[in-house]
Design a protein around this motif. Structure first.
Motif, short mmCIF file in Angstrom:
data_model
loop_
_atom_site.label_atom_id
_atom_site.label_comp_id
_atom_site.label_asym_id
_atom_site.label_seq_id
_atom_site.Cartn_x
_atom_site.Cartn_y
_atom_site.Cartn_z
N LEU A 114 -10.53 6.24 5.06
CA LEU A 114 -11.13 7.14 6.48
C LEU A 114 -10.72 8.15 5.75
CD1 LEU A 114 -9.99 5.19 9.06
CD2 LEU A 114 -12.21 5.73 8.28
N SER A 115 -9.72 8.63 4.32
CA SER A 115 -9.21 10.07 3.87
C SER A 115 -10.87 10.42 2.68
CB SER A 115 -8.33 9.67 3.29
OG SER A 115 -8.24 8.82 2.02
N TYR A 116 -11.71 9.91 2.98
CA TYR A 116 -12.80 10.47 2.18
C TYR A 116 -13.41 12.25 3.31
CZ TYR A 116 -17.09 11.96 0.36
OH TYR A 116 -18.10 13.05 -0.38
N PRO A 117 -12.92 13.45 2.56
CA PRO A 117 -13.63 14.46 3.55
C PRO A 117 -14.81 14.87 2.92
CG PRO A 117 -12.65 15.47 1.00
CD PRO A 117 -12.72 13.54 1.24
N LEU A 118 -15.70 14.17 4.05
CA LEU A 118 -17.82 14.37 4.05
C LEU A 118 -17.78 16.20 3.76
CD1 LEU A 118 -19.90 12.01 3.87
CD2 LEU A 118 -20.22 13.12 5.89
N PRO A 119 -18.70 16.22 2.89
CA PRO A 119 -19.08 17.53 2.91
C PRO A 119 -20.24 17.64 3.97
CG PRO A 119 -19.91 16.21 0.80
CD PRO A 119 -19.28 15.30 1.46
N ILE A 120 -20.08 17.66 4.75
CA ILE A 120 -20.67 17.82 5.96
C ILE A 120 -22.06 19.07 5.96
CG2 ILE A 120 -19.34 18.02 7.91
CD1 ILE A 120 -22.50 16.26 8.33
N SER A 121 -20.79 20.11 5.67
CA SER A 121 -21.75 20.97 5.44
C SER A 121 -22.81 21.71 4.71
CB SER A 121 -20.64 22.28 5.99
OG SER A 121 -20.05 22.25 4.60
N THR A 122 -22.72 21.13 3.71
CA THR A 122 -23.84 20.81 2.47
C THR A 122 -24.82 19.95 2.98
OG1 THR A 122 -21.89 20.57 0.82
CG2 THR A 122 -23.86 20.04 0.27
N PHE A 123 -24.93 19.00 3.49
CA PHE A 123 -25.76 18.36 4.58
C PHE A 123 -26.66 19.06 5.39
CE2 PHE A 123 -22.82 14.33 3.47
CZ PHE A 123 -22.96 14.32 2.18
N LEU A 124 -26.38 19.65 6.27
CA LEU A 124 -26.74 20.40 6.63
C LEU A 124 -28.16 22.03 6.31
CD1 LEU A 124 -24.18 19.95 9.57
CD2 LEU A 124 -26.09 19.08 9.28
N THR A 125 -26.71 22.15 4.83
CA THR A 125 -28.19 22.99 4.63
C THR A 125 -29.31 22.35 3.67
OG1 THR A 125 -27.11 22.33 2.52
CG2 THR A 125 -26.76 24.16 4.14
N SER A 126 -29.42 20.90 4.05
CA SER A 126 -31.03 20.16 3.44
C SER A 126 -31.88 20.40 4.24
CB SER A 126 -30.77 18.98 2.99
OG SER A 126 -31.33 18.53 2.58
N LYS A 127 -33.43 20.98 3.72
CA LYS A 127 -34.70 20.61 4.54
C LYS A 127 -34.76 19.99 4.20
CE LYS A 127 -33.94 25.70 4.69
NZ LYS A 127 -33.53 26.25 5.21
N SER A 128 -35.03 18.66 3.91
CA SER A 128 -35.43 17.22 3.51
C SER A 128 -34.84 16.87 4.78
CB SER A 128 -35.84 17.01 1.94
OG SER A 128 -34.39 16.86 1.69
N LEU A 129 -33.76 16.41 4.82
CA LEU A 129 -33.13 15.01 5.54
C LEU A 129 -33.27 14.93 6.66
CD1 LEU A 129 -30.10 13.17 4.58
CD2 LEU A 129 -29.36 14.97 5.21
N ARG A 130 -33.91 14.32 6.51
CA ARG A 130 -33.97 13.23 8.22
C ARG A 130 -33.22 12.61 9.27
NH1 ARG A 130 -38.62 14.82 9.46
NH2 ARG A 130 -38.93 13.21 11.61
N GLU A 131 -32.50 11.48 8.47
CA GLU A 131 -31.75 10.70 8.56
C GLU A 131 -30.18 11.09 8.22
OE1 GLU A 131 -32.76 6.76 9.48
OE2 GLU A 131 -35.40 7.48 9.64
N LEU A 132 -29.11 10.61 8.92
CA LEU A 132 -27.28 10.65 8.30
C LEU A 132 -27.06 9.59 8.80
CD1 LEU A 132 -26.08 12.45 6.42
CD2 LEU A 132 -24.91 13.60 8.27
N VAL A 133 -26.26 8.82 8.46
CA VAL A 133 -25.95 7.35 9.12
C VAL A 133 -24.42 7.82 7.30
CG1 VAL A 133 -25.68 4.88 9.07
CG2 VAL A 133 -27.46 6.63 9.18
N VAL A 134 -23.11 7.49 8.45
CA VAL A 134 -21.87 7.70 8.27
C VAL A 134 -21.10 6.60 9.08
CG1 VAL A 134 -19.89 9.22 7.43
CG2 VAL A 134 -22.19 10.52 7.48
N THR A 135 -20.81 6.14 8.41
CA THR A 135 -19.44 5.10 8.53
C THR A 135 -17.99 5.40 7.85
OG1 THR A 135 -21.29 3.55 9.06
CG2 THR A 135 -18.39 3.09 9.11
N GLY A 136 -16.84 6.20 8.23
CA GLY A 136 -15.56 5.79 7.62
C GLY A 136 -15.25 6.84 7.21
N CYS A 137 -14.95 8.18 7.44
CA CYS A 137 -14.87 8.76 6.90
C CYS A 137 -13.97 10.36 8.00
CB CYS A 137 -16.17 9.89 5.81
SG CYS A 137 -16.88 10.96 7.41
#
Length: 314
Positions: A114-137
């Motif tokens: 759970l300690s992994y700091p997911l760089p979510i702000s980087t994902f949200l700048t994507s123009k192509s990403l349609r699905e984001l499924v995240v478990t444990g971060c």
């Protein structure tokens, strides 16, 4: 015979294999499989326990995709580790960054630390990403700028399971992706009040809670069609408020306490409700008349104590 398979089918087969081990062996079958392996748009990796964690193999593959700019449509990464020091977060960030640069549409991450700091702000700048499924971060050390809102319109599905985020961060995250259609949240322990509003295209919501610290769940979504809610029977009951969901077609409630007034409100409010499923709910409903609903087609009741329905045919 394996050579006559179309490339898209070979890619689908490779998806069900461990890409850096089992799938890599298929490249020796023929030139067709070699080419398919080198250009497969679907990548799935697992990092195991201990020192033998495949970092080198995975990094080599991801470097090849970066250098040759091979398109990536679906990227899945599962990380298993006992200790914090056994993870190389910089490498993981690098691989996720390559996937985003190469136009990934579906990103699936399972982090069993759970300690992994997911760089979510980087994902949200994507123009192509349609699905984001995240478990444990962990998202708690990250901030989401409102200036990113205009860059998140591609995301259609967001699934968060055992993710560390609080009420404010959840609201900021949802504000950054207002066009999601499918939202799933499961056992995010720092949340106290879950509120879903201003989601312009939301069609399906699934919320699951296994802790009694949640105080309220409020859903205001005129476009919502499918809602599934799993509560917690331990401790005090919390408020579940579903308003302005006039297009709701299916509703599933489980592991919660309900009252006769609440259930009557659901039946009378949602005029298009076709399916109502109750699983392991309890309440004082000795005789409840459901004949007020003209749209209801499916009614499921399982493991419910103190509930007895009265059916009236007219």
């Amino acid at each position: 015979m394996v050579d006559i398979l179309p490339e898209h089918l070979i890619h689908k087969i490779l998806w069900y294999l461990n890409f850096d081990e089992e799938a890599a062996k298929t490249r020796f079958l023929s030139k067709t499989w070699l080419q398919a392996w080198f250009t497969c748009p679907n990548l799935k990796f697992e990092i195991g326990y201990g020192e033998d964690n495949n970092y080198g193999k995975i990094d080599k593959i991801m470097e090849r995709y970066r250098e040759r700019k091979i398109p990536i449509e679906k990227f899945a990464l599962s990380v298993f580790a006992y200790y914090y020091h056994s993870l190389d977060f910089q490498l993981i960030d690098k691989w996720l960054g390559i996937a985003l640069q190469n136009g990934v549409k579906v990103l699936v991450d399972f982090f069993y630390v759970l300690s992994y700091p997911l760089p979510i702000s980087t994902f949200l700048t994507s123009k192509s990403l349609r699905e984001l499924v995240v478990t444990g971060c962990d998202l708690m050390d990250l901030s989401l700028s409102t200036s990113q809102v205009d860059n998140c319109h591609s995301l259609r599905k967001l699934s968060l399971t055992n993710v560390r985020l609080d009420d404010n961060l959840l609201q900021s995250l949802l504000a950054c992706c207002p066009l999601i259609i499918d939202f799933i949240i499961v056992n995010c322990h720092l949340l106290r009040n879950i509120e879903l509003r201003n989601l312009q295209s939301i069609k399906s919501v699934s919320i699951s809670i296994n802790v009694h610290l949640i105080q309220s769940v409020k859903i205001q979504a005129p476009t919502l069609e499918h809602f599934s809610y799993t509560g917690c029977l331990r401790g005090e009951s919390h408020v579940l408020d579903i308003i302005e969901c006039q297009n709701l077609k299916s509703l599933k409630l489980s592991h919660m306490k309900i009252s006769e007034g609440f259930l009557r409100h659901l039946i009378s409010t949602f005029q298009f409700l076709e399916s109502l499923i109750l699983y392991n709910v309890c309440g004082e409903l000795e005789n409840f008349n459901i004949c007020g609903s003209e749209s209801l087609k499916v009614l499921g009741i399982q493991s419910c104590k103190g509930i007895c329905f009265k059916f009236v045919i007219t």
